[in-house]
Scaffold this motif. Structure first.
Motif, PDB file in Angstrom:
ATOM      1  N   ILE A 641       0.861  -1.193   0.000  1.00 56.32           N
ATOM      2  CA  ILE A 641       0.000   0.000   0.000  1.00 56.32           C
ATOM      3  C   ILE A 641       0.892   1.237   0.000  1.00 56.32           C
ATOM      4  N   PRO A 642       0.690   2.164  -0.975  1.00 55.67           N
ATOM      5  CA  PRO A 642       1.529   3.361  -1.015  1.00 55.67           C
ATOM      6  C   PRO A 642       1.292   4.266   0.186  1.00 55.67           C
ATOM      7  N   VAL A 643       2.335   5.024   0.530  1.00 52.89           N
ATOM      8  CA  VAL A 643       2.287   5.928   1.677  1.00 52.89           C
ATOM      9  C   VAL A 643       2.292   7.366   1.179  1.00 52.89           C
ATOM     10  N   PHE A 644       1.352   8.159   1.672  1.00 57.69           N
ATOM     11  CA  PHE A 644       1.279   9.578   1.341  1.00 57.69           C
ATOM     12  C   PHE A 644       1.489  10.397   2.608  1.00 57.69           C
ATOM     13  N   LYS A 645       2.094  11.571   2.422  1.00 54.45           N
ATOM     14  CA  LYS A 645       2.322  12.464   3.566  1.00 54.45           C
ATOM     15  C   LYS A 645       2.051  13.905   3.134  1.00 54.45           C
ATOM     16  N   PHE A 646       1.498  14.682   4.061  1.00 55.70           N
ATOM     17  CA  PHE A 646       1.216  16.081   3.782  1.00 55.70           C
ATOM     18  C   PHE A 646       2.511  16.888   3.800  1.00 55.70           C
ATOM     19  N   GLN A 647       2.658  17.731   2.773  1.00 52.50           N
ATOM     20  CA  GLN A 647       3.831  18.587   2.609  1.00 52.50           C
ATOM     21  C   GLN A 647       3.381  20.036   2.499  1.00 52.50           C
ATOM     22  N   GLN A 648       4.340  20.959   2.443  1.00 56.95           N
ATOM     23  CA  GLN A 648       4.006  22.369   2.260  1.00 56.95           C
ATOM     24  C   GLN A 648       4.918  23.014   1.239  1.00 56.95           C
ATOM     25  N   THR A 649       4.365  24.004   0.542  1.00 55.85           N
ATOM     26  CA  THR A 649       5.125  24.762  -0.445  1.00 55.85           C
ATOM     27  C   THR A 649       4.455  26.120  -0.607  1.00 55.85           C
ATOM     28  N   THR A 650       4.932  26.907  -1.555  1.00 53.38           N
ATOM     29  CA  THR A 650       4.259  28.141  -1.950  1.00 53.38           C
ATOM     30  C   THR A 650       3.610  27.901  -3.302  1.00 53.38           C
ATOM     31  N   ALA A 651       2.366  28.301  -3.438  1.00 51.42           N
ATOM     32  CA  ALA A 651       1.612  28.024  -4.655  1.00 51.42           C
ATOM     33  C   ALA A 651       1.043  29.316  -5.223  1.00 51.42           C
ATOM     34  N   ARG A 652       0.923  29.321  -6.543  1.00 54.65           N
ATOM     35  CA  ARG A 652       0.247  30.433  -7.215  1.00 54.65           C
ATOM     36  C   ARG A 652      -0.807  29.862  -8.150  1.00 54.65           C
ATOM     37  N   LEU A 653      -2.015  30.404  -8.064  1.00 57.77           N
ATOM     38  CA  LEU A 653      -3.099  30.033  -8.960  1.00 57.77           C
ATOM     39  C   LEU A 653      -3.656  31.303  -9.588  1.00 57.77           C
ATOM     40  N   TYR A 654      -3.882  31.273 -10.881  1.00 56.06           N
ATOM     41  CA  TYR A 654      -4.400  32.453 -11.557  1.00 56.06           C
ATOM     42  C   TYR A 654      -5.228  32.008 -12.764  1.00 56.06           C
TER      43      TYR A 654
END
Length: 834
Positions: A641-654
């Motif tokens: 079973i694959p493992v996922f983890k919450f990460q953080q970054t800076t995002a831009r949406l436009y």
């Protein structure tokens, strides 16, 4: 009903001493509604005060009268089918007589919104980017749940896991960044889960308001991307007692639905209720045939009671939601590609899903059982020269996910979430043109996660509270508004231990903890306090009667949710192991909006642009193996079973949205409506995962979406028919080649085109009374085999490389929806004296 709601309702109804000696000053308003061109009176027009939740309809002479109105400046809405709606602020300290003149119109831009504003506001005068989905749109479109109704609205999309599970996405952002409300009250139901839908009866929703941008100022954390407010029908006019019965059928999955409602108002008390039920077999498409694991069976009940007195109004509402919901995992036979399902807990024995079983309505042993109970009270009371508006509520969400074939009555995930939301707003008396409001809202929440065998998150409690201040002023043709807010979240989770259940072999929570030598610690105790500022400022400039320019800038805030901060376990509904991170920081964003709106005699058009920068953006990514050999896997019953983890970054949406609705003269009742939506998203870096070709974009971003619809309305009576319409349209969804490719999390998605059509009419009796409303709608009429990049079913396949050139599950094929609505009138009642 929760004690806090009962107490609030009792106080508001029976004990209004804060209104001052003798009660607050009251007034009345009366007049006549005319047709502007002919000067003839219009019977049946609605005159409604949204902030007071009270109104009436004009009599046969076009006359109306409303009493017990506060001495204040309020917005009134006057509407009638076939005429342009009037929205006008009336100073009831000066005016007691007011006539209205309606103009015939085939275009519309004069509706009222109550979401994201301090009080009811004309849509064209609200700087906040807001979309309204009205009653007619909901009647004339096919959808399988309340959120799915938004899937074709510009700037809005949905993430789906089968026909009855949809989650809203606003301009590329969803999950805990979009706050869902029902009648302005928070809807809290473990929405952090990818396959956790919104627990609301779709037939209870009369209209939907969507704020497309940071709404943290009014609603706090979790409204960073916007708000979806599902609104029930307003109370009927005094003296009315009526109802309706609805039946609906979907051809693709043999879906059956029924709903009955009754609403009344005797002048002193408004009351009503609704009961709904729906069920469906597995849906089908041209490639997969019937898709195993997509059945559902849902039951809903709702009742409300409201009172109007000289001091204000109050309403109490109670809802029950019960849903048995299958969730597919895409398991197939490696040779036949037919769907299979496990018949033992170890996953070593499998059986093939038969056409007979997939075509039946019987819910499989592996399913989810979601129950949601909601009670709330809302009211408005005059205090001094101002007005206090309050909402108090309680909800309980019970989620059980059954994933053990041999122990089908033992839930894997078992969560019980209790929430107490509150919202208090005080509207000050207008002073020198300024309308000011101060408020505080938030919630108290408690979650019990200890009862299942899949211990994904710990038990926790949290409290959210946020005071705010908002001002608004009209300067000629310009409306300006803005405000500030501070939010605090207090979060505390408990340590949790587990041990093996000797009767089943499954892990279960051990209340003994460290005193039990056989117990293993699953979660450590954790507590944290989050805080942040939010605010907005904007303007709406009425350049002339037809053209409006809007600009807004908003700062949003969102604290990490429970799963993001504490998760550590396998989530059976998603098929992967989830890890949280207690060091996650709150998200903050800054969004700029610019919009131009034109409302002419024969053309409606709009263009909206946005730019959104999100700092500390939280996303879910596959964990890479430490030996560099691909994804990290954990073994469960011999399956990786694959493992996922919450990460953080800076995002831009436009991006933005544009629409044009043409009514060519002299065919004024011909509508040619076109819309286009575009969201572009970038990972700007700054987190644990470096920006590369596979991580340069963001997960789950909708592609370019274009819709075009040609519709013809015949509002006048034609034989036994009236309000007849016929329409045809296309949805063009472009290919999505800007995706999160790291770890194979997402893949490129081809574009596709869907053909839709429909017709409907009110059917009349010989006496001209509406006997029933019949609507027939067709979706994906060309039976196209397609996959949406916003559909989780695309990635559900245990043999993605299989020689067919296809992988995952495809969307629903051709579907014909038939809706039959039968109204009934139980008689006009003389209103009671107030």
């Amino acid at each position: 009903m929760d004690r806090s709601i009962s107490l609030f309702f009792a106080l508001v109804v029976a004990l209004p001493p804060w209104a001052g000696p003798g009660g607050p000053a009251k007034t009345s308003l009366s007049g006549t509604v005319f047709e502007k061109a002919s000067g003839q009176a219009i019977p049946g027009a609605e005159v409604f005060f949204p902030d007071l939740q009270t109104g009436t309809v004009t009599d046969l002479d076009g006359h109306y009268a409303l009493g017990n109105l506060p001495m204040a400046k309020l917005l009134v809405k006057v509407s009638m089918m076939g005429f342009a709606t009037i929205t006008e602020s009336i100073d009831l300290t000066q005016v007691t007589k007011q006539d209205f003149y309606l103009t015939e119109s085939v275009t519309e831009m004069h509706d009222v919104v109550v979401t994201g504003t301090s009080k009811a506001t004309a849509l064209k005068r609200s700087p906040v980017p807001t979309t309204l989905v009205g009653r007619q749109y909901l009647r004339d479109h096919a959808f399988s749940n309340a959120i799915d109704a938004l899937s074709t609205v510009p700037g809005i999309s949905t993430v789906g896991t089968g026909p009855n599970i949809s989650k809203p996405i606003i301009r590329g952002l969803g999950g805990s960044r979009v706050l869902t409300l029902f009648d302005g009250v928070r809807q809290e139901g473990q929405q952090w889960g990818a396959e956790h839908g919104v627990e609301i009866d779709q037939f209870l929703v009369d209209r939907i308001e969507v704020v497309k941008g940071p709404a943290s100022l009014m609603y706090g954390s979790d409204a960073l991307a916007g708000v979806v407010n599902l609104l029930p029908a307003p109370p009927v006019a005094a003296g009315v007692l009526k109802g309706s019965a609805l039946a609906m059928y979907d051809s693709n999955n043999k879906g059956l639905a029924a709903s009955v409602n009754i609403d009344g108002n005797n002048g002193r008390m408004a009351y009503g209720g609704r009961a709904s039920a729906k069920t469906a077999a597995d849906f089908k498409n041209r490639y997969d045939g019937r898709v195993y694991g997509t059945k559902f069976r849902e039951l809903d009940l709702n009742g409300y009671l409201g009172v109007h007195r000289d001091w204000g109004f109050a309403r109490a509402d109670l809802s029950l939601y019960d849903n048995l919901q299958e969730v597919p995992d895409g398991s197939r036979d490696s040779l036949t590609r037919g769907f299979i399902y496990p018949i033992d807990d170890e996953g070593s024995k499998w059986a093939s899903a038969t056409e007979e079983s997939m075509g039946s309505y019987a819910i499989d042993g592996l399913h989810q059982h979601i129950q949601y109970y909601r009670a709330y009270a809302t009211g408005s009371v005059g205090i001094g020269a101002g007005r206090l508006a309050a909402k108090l509520g309680y909800s309980r969400s019970i989620r059980r996910e059954f994933n053990h074939p041999e122990h089908f009555d033992v839930p894997g995930l078992y969560l019980i979430l209790d929430t107490w939301p509150f919202d208090l707003k005080y509207h000050f008396k207008e002073s020198r043109g300024w309308e000011a409001m101060a408020g505080m809202n938030g919630m108290f929440q408690r979650n019990d996660a200890s009862k299942g065998t899949e211990l994904l998150i710990p038990n926790y409690a949290e409290a959210d509270i946020g005071p705010f201040f908002h001002v608004k002023r009209t300067l000629g043709s310009v409306d300006v508004s803005g405000g500030l807010r501070y939010d605090a979240r207090y979060f505390r989770s408990s340590a949790m231990y587990s041990r093996s259940d000797p009767s089943t072999g499954f892990d279960i929570s051990d209340q003994g903890g460290t005193n039990d030598t056989a117990a293993a610690q699953r979660f450590q105790a954790f507590s944290h306090q989050y805080g942040g500022f939010s605010g907005s400022a904007g303007m709406a400039w009425g350049i002339n009667e037809q053209l409006v320019l809007k600009a807004n800038i908003g700062r949003g805030y969102r604290a990490p949710n429970a799963a993001e901060a504490t998760a550590a376990g396998i989530h059976p509904g998603t098929g992967y192991a989830q890890l949280g991170d207690s060091d996650l920081k709150p998200e903050v964003n800054l969004q700029e909006d610019l919009g131009l709106f034109y409302n002419g005699t024969h053309v409606n058009a709009s263009m909206e642009l946005f730019n959104n920068q999100v700092h500390n953006f939280i996303y879910n990514a596959a964990v890479q193996s430490t030996d560099g050999g691909g994804d990290s896997l954990i073994l469960q019953d011999g399956v990786g079973i694959p493992v996922f983890k919450f990460q953080q970054t800076t995002a831009r949406l436009y991006g933005g949205e544009a629409s044009v609705d043409i009514h060519p003269h002299p065919l004024d009742h011909l509508h040619f409506r076109n819309t286009v939506s575009l969201v572009l998203a970038q990972n700007k870096g700054g987190g644990a995962i470096p920006v590369s070709d596979g991580t340069r974009y963001l997960p789950m971003i909708p592609p370019l979406h274009f819709t075009s619809e040609l519709r013809y309305d015949i509002p006048k009576r034609t034989g036994r028919f009236t309000n007849l319409f016929v329409k045809a349209g296309v949805q063009v969804i472009a290919a999505q080649d800007r995706y999160w490719a790291a770890g194979g999390t997402e893949t490129a998605t081809p574009g596709y085109t869907l053909l839709d059509a429909g017709l409907g009419a009110d059917i009349l009796s010989k006496q001209g009374r509406t006997v029933m409303t019949l609507t027939v709608l067709g979706t994906n009429l060309a039976d196209i085999g397609f996959q949406s990049n916003m559909d989780r079913l695309k990635y559900m396949d245990n043999f993605p490389v299989n020689g067919t050139g296809r992988s995952g599950i495809y969307g629903m094929g051709r579907n014909i929806t038939v809706k039959l609505l039968v109204p009934f009138n139980l008689g006009e009642r003389k209103p009671s004296a107030n």
